[in-house]
Motif scaffolding. Structure first.
Motif, PDB file in Angstrom:
ATOM      1  N   ARG A  10      -9.762  -4.533   5.292  1.00 26.39           N
ATOM      2  CA  ARG A  10      -8.397  -4.683   5.665  1.00 26.39           C
ATOM      3  C   ARG A  10      -7.434  -5.792   4.928  1.00 26.39           C
ATOM      4  O   ARG A  10      -6.268  -6.070   4.673  1.00 26.39           O
ATOM      5  CB  ARG A  10      -8.900  -4.919   7.472  1.00 26.39           C
ATOM      6  CG  ARG A  10      -9.132  -3.890   8.086  1.00 26.39           C
ATOM      7  CD  ARG A  10      -9.695  -3.568   8.918  1.00 26.39           C
ATOM      8  NE  ARG A  10     -10.639  -4.173   9.928  1.00 26.39           N
ATOM      9  CZ  ARG A  10     -11.093  -4.425  10.955  1.00 26.39           C
ATOM     10  NH1 ARG A  10     -11.048  -2.980  11.886  1.00 26.39           N
ATOM     11  NH2 ARG A  10     -12.186  -5.367  11.401  1.00 26.39           N
ATOM     12  N   GLU A  15       0.442  -5.226   4.605  1.00 26.64           N
ATOM     13  CA  GLU A  15       0.497  -4.657   5.788  1.00 26.64           C
ATOM     14  C   GLU A  15       1.402  -3.586   5.937  1.00 26.64           C
ATOM     15  O   GLU A  15       2.413  -3.363   4.964  1.00 26.64           O
ATOM     16  CB  GLU A  15       1.938  -6.041   6.805  1.00 26.64           C
ATOM     17  CG  GLU A  15       2.449  -6.270   7.632  1.00 26.64           C
ATOM     18  CD  GLU A  15       3.263  -7.002   8.000  1.00 26.64           C
ATOM     19  OE1 GLU A  15       4.080  -6.849   9.345  1.00 26.64           O
ATOM     20  OE2 GLU A  15       3.252  -7.964   7.378  1.00 26.64           O
ATOM     21  N   ARG A  18      -2.426   1.797   7.267  1.00 27.74           N
ATOM     22  CA  ARG A  18      -2.729   2.333   7.753  1.00 27.74           C
ATOM     23  C   ARG A  18      -4.340   2.195   7.301  1.00 27.74           C
ATOM     24  O   ARG A  18      -4.840   3.480   6.232  1.00 27.74           O
ATOM     25  CB  ARG A  18      -2.601   2.973   8.948  1.00 27.74           C
ATOM     26  CG  ARG A  18      -1.575   2.283   9.892  1.00 27.74           C
ATOM     27  CD  ARG A  18      -0.792   3.145  11.303  1.00 27.74           C
ATOM     28  NE  ARG A  18      -1.037   4.558  10.754  1.00 27.74           N
ATOM     29  CZ  ARG A  18      -0.602   5.447  11.716  1.00 27.74           C
ATOM     30  NH1 ARG A  18      -1.954   5.726  12.902  1.00 27.74           N
ATOM     31  NH2 ARG A  18      -0.097   7.079  11.263  1.00 27.74           N
ATOM     32  N   GLN A  39     -12.299  -1.310  14.470  1.00 30.50           N
ATOM     33  CA  GLN A  39     -11.587  -0.265  13.864  1.00 30.50           C
ATOM     34  C   GLN A  39     -11.233   0.731  15.109  1.00 30.50           C
ATOM     35  O   GLN A  39     -12.084   1.246  15.985  1.00 30.50           O
ATOM     36  CB  GLN A  39     -12.330   0.256  12.816  1.00 30.50           C
ATOM     37  CG  GLN A  39     -11.990   1.249  12.539  1.00 30.50           C
ATOM     38  CD  GLN A  39     -10.325   1.433  11.476  1.00 30.50           C
ATOM     39  OE1 GLN A  39     -10.567   0.382  11.030  1.00 30.50           O
ATOM     40  NE2 GLN A  39     -10.040   2.485  11.237  1.00 30.50           N
ATOM     41  N   ALA A  41      -9.178   3.913  14.577  1.00 32.45           N
ATOM     42  CA  ALA A  41      -8.548   5.224  13.982  1.00 32.45           C
ATOM     43  C   ALA A  41      -9.807   5.889  13.199  1.00 32.45           C
ATOM     44  O   ALA A  41     -10.858   5.057  12.233  1.00 32.45           O
ATOM     45  CB  ALA A  41      -7.622   4.962  13.231  1.00 32.45           C
ATOM     46  N   GLU A 186       5.563   9.059   6.983  1.00 35.21           N
ATOM     47  CA  GLU A 186       3.119   8.787   7.112  1.00 35.21           C
ATOM     48  C   GLU A 186       3.242   9.658   5.692  1.00 35.21           C
ATOM     49  O   GLU A 186       3.476  11.016   5.291  1.00 35.21           O
ATOM     50  CB  GLU A 186       2.588   9.339   7.600  1.00 35.21           C
ATOM     51  CG  GLU A 186       2.889   8.273   9.214  1.00 35.21           C
ATOM     52  CD  GLU A 186       2.018   7.034   8.952  1.00 35.21           C
ATOM     53  OE1 GLU A 186       1.915   6.916   8.472  1.00 35.21           O
ATOM     54  OE2 GLU A 186       2.684   6.981  10.305  1.00 35.21           O
ATOM     55  N   SER A 188      -0.454   9.710   3.219  1.00 36.03           N
ATOM     56  CA  SER A 188      -1.752   9.726   3.310  1.00 36.03           C
ATOM     57  C   SER A 188      -2.236   9.735   2.130  1.00 36.03           C
ATOM     58  O   SER A 188      -2.726  11.476   1.470  1.00 36.03           O
ATOM     59  CB  SER A 188      -2.469  10.534   4.283  1.00 36.03           C
ATOM     60  OG  SER A 188      -3.797  10.460   4.834  1.00 36.03           O
ATOM     61  N   THR A 204       0.890   4.970   2.549  1.00 32.44           N
ATOM     62  CA  THR A 204       1.148   5.001   4.400  1.00 32.44           C
ATOM     63  C   THR A 204      -0.705   4.625   4.714  1.00 32.44           C
ATOM     64  O   THR A 204      -0.818   3.919   6.184  1.00 32.44           O
ATOM     65  CB  THR A 204       2.203   4.948   5.075  1.00 32.44           C
ATOM     66  OG1 THR A 204       1.888   6.181   5.070  1.00 32.44           O
ATOM     67  CG2 THR A 204       3.254   4.584   4.307  1.00 32.44           C
ATOM     68  N   ILE A 205      -1.021   4.986   4.555  1.00 29.37           N
ATOM     69  CA  ILE A 205      -3.046   5.516   5.799  1.00 29.37           C
ATOM     70  C   ILE A 205      -3.411   6.266   3.997  1.00 29.37           C
ATOM     71  O   ILE A 205      -3.972   6.363   3.303  1.00 29.37           O
ATOM     72  CB  ILE A 205      -2.244   6.579   6.257  1.00 29.37           C
ATOM     73  CG1 ILE A 205      -1.417   6.373   6.988  1.00 29.37           C
ATOM     74  CG2 ILE A 205      -3.763   7.155   6.513  1.00 29.37           C
ATOM     75  CD1 ILE A 205      -1.806   7.751   8.259  1.00 29.37           C
TER      76      ILE A 205
END
Length: 221
Positions: A10, A15, A18, A39, A41, A186, A188, A204-205
């Motif tokens: 993390r 920023e 996710r 956490q 998710a 998103e 991913s 973004t993921i």
């Protein structure tokens, strides 16, 4: 160790990116340890495993289904899933919409794109999505972006090229069929072995498992 691994990852994530902790084949105790570390998710690959774990975890957990979608198993997680990452065909998209309607809720999904060299991976071919023809009305499904996996290779240049292609497809869809749809945001991509490259290329993921929970012990048959 789980908390330390989470803290390290993390701290390295920019920023706006996710983290989905991939908890497949890991016991509930490990997930609770990650939950205690902040956490929320978690990603699961197997429908029945997700069904069984859900009632054992706190209600504010975000469950992400990241495995291969099978229509007959949607009923196991449609009532509570936060995001389905791997909708890989128009038929599956229609199945998700029907199942979500039956459950009385709207479900967020990502379109899975096949950009890797391996034929074993699932997903839309890139040119299938440019026009996105054949997409019927969806009353209980929100398409929120795209998902994909890079080639399984130590060649980091190839991995980067795969992610760049996925990013281009995402941007084309965002400015084309999904223009003016704020929920389509998103991208991913990225797992334990390649998430740093994915983040560089606009993810973004990220979906990270073994770097958080350690190696998995796959069942033998």
């Amino acid at each position: 160790m789980i908390k330390e691994n989470l803290d390290k990852i993390r701290a390295a994530l920019p920023e706006g990116v996710r983290l989905v902790a991939v908890s497949k084949l890991k016991p509930v105790e490990d997930i609770l340890e990650a939950y205690a570390a902040g956490q929320r998710a978690f990603g699961e690959n197997y429908a029945t495993e997700l069904r069984d774990k859900h009632p054992q975890l706190p209600g504010d957990v975000e469950w992400h289904f990241i495995g291969h979608l099978q229509g007959k198993q949607l009923k196991y997680y449609i009532p509570f899933v936060t995001l389905i990452h791997g909708v890989d065909s128009l038929d599956h998209l229609a199945e998700v919409d029907r199942a979500a309607r039956k459950a009385g809720r709207t479900v967020d999904v990502l379109l899975q794109v096949h950009v890797a060299q391996e034929e074993t991976k699932f997903g839309f071919a890139p040119d299938e999505l440019v026009g996105l023809e054949g997409l019927g009305p969806l009353e209980n499904t929100r398409i929120c972006g795209v998902m994909g996996m890079a080639s399984n290779t130590p060649d980091t240049a190839r991995v980067r090229d795969d992610f760049r292609l996925l990013r281009r497809i995402f941007e084309q869809l965002k400015s084309g069929p999904f223009a003016g749809r704020p929920e389509f945001r998103e991208l991913s991509m990225g797992m334990s072995h390649d998430w740093q490259i994915a983040v560089d290329e606009g993810s973004t993921i990220v979906r990270i498992g073994s770097s958080i929970f350690g190696p998995r012990n796959y069942p033998t048959h």
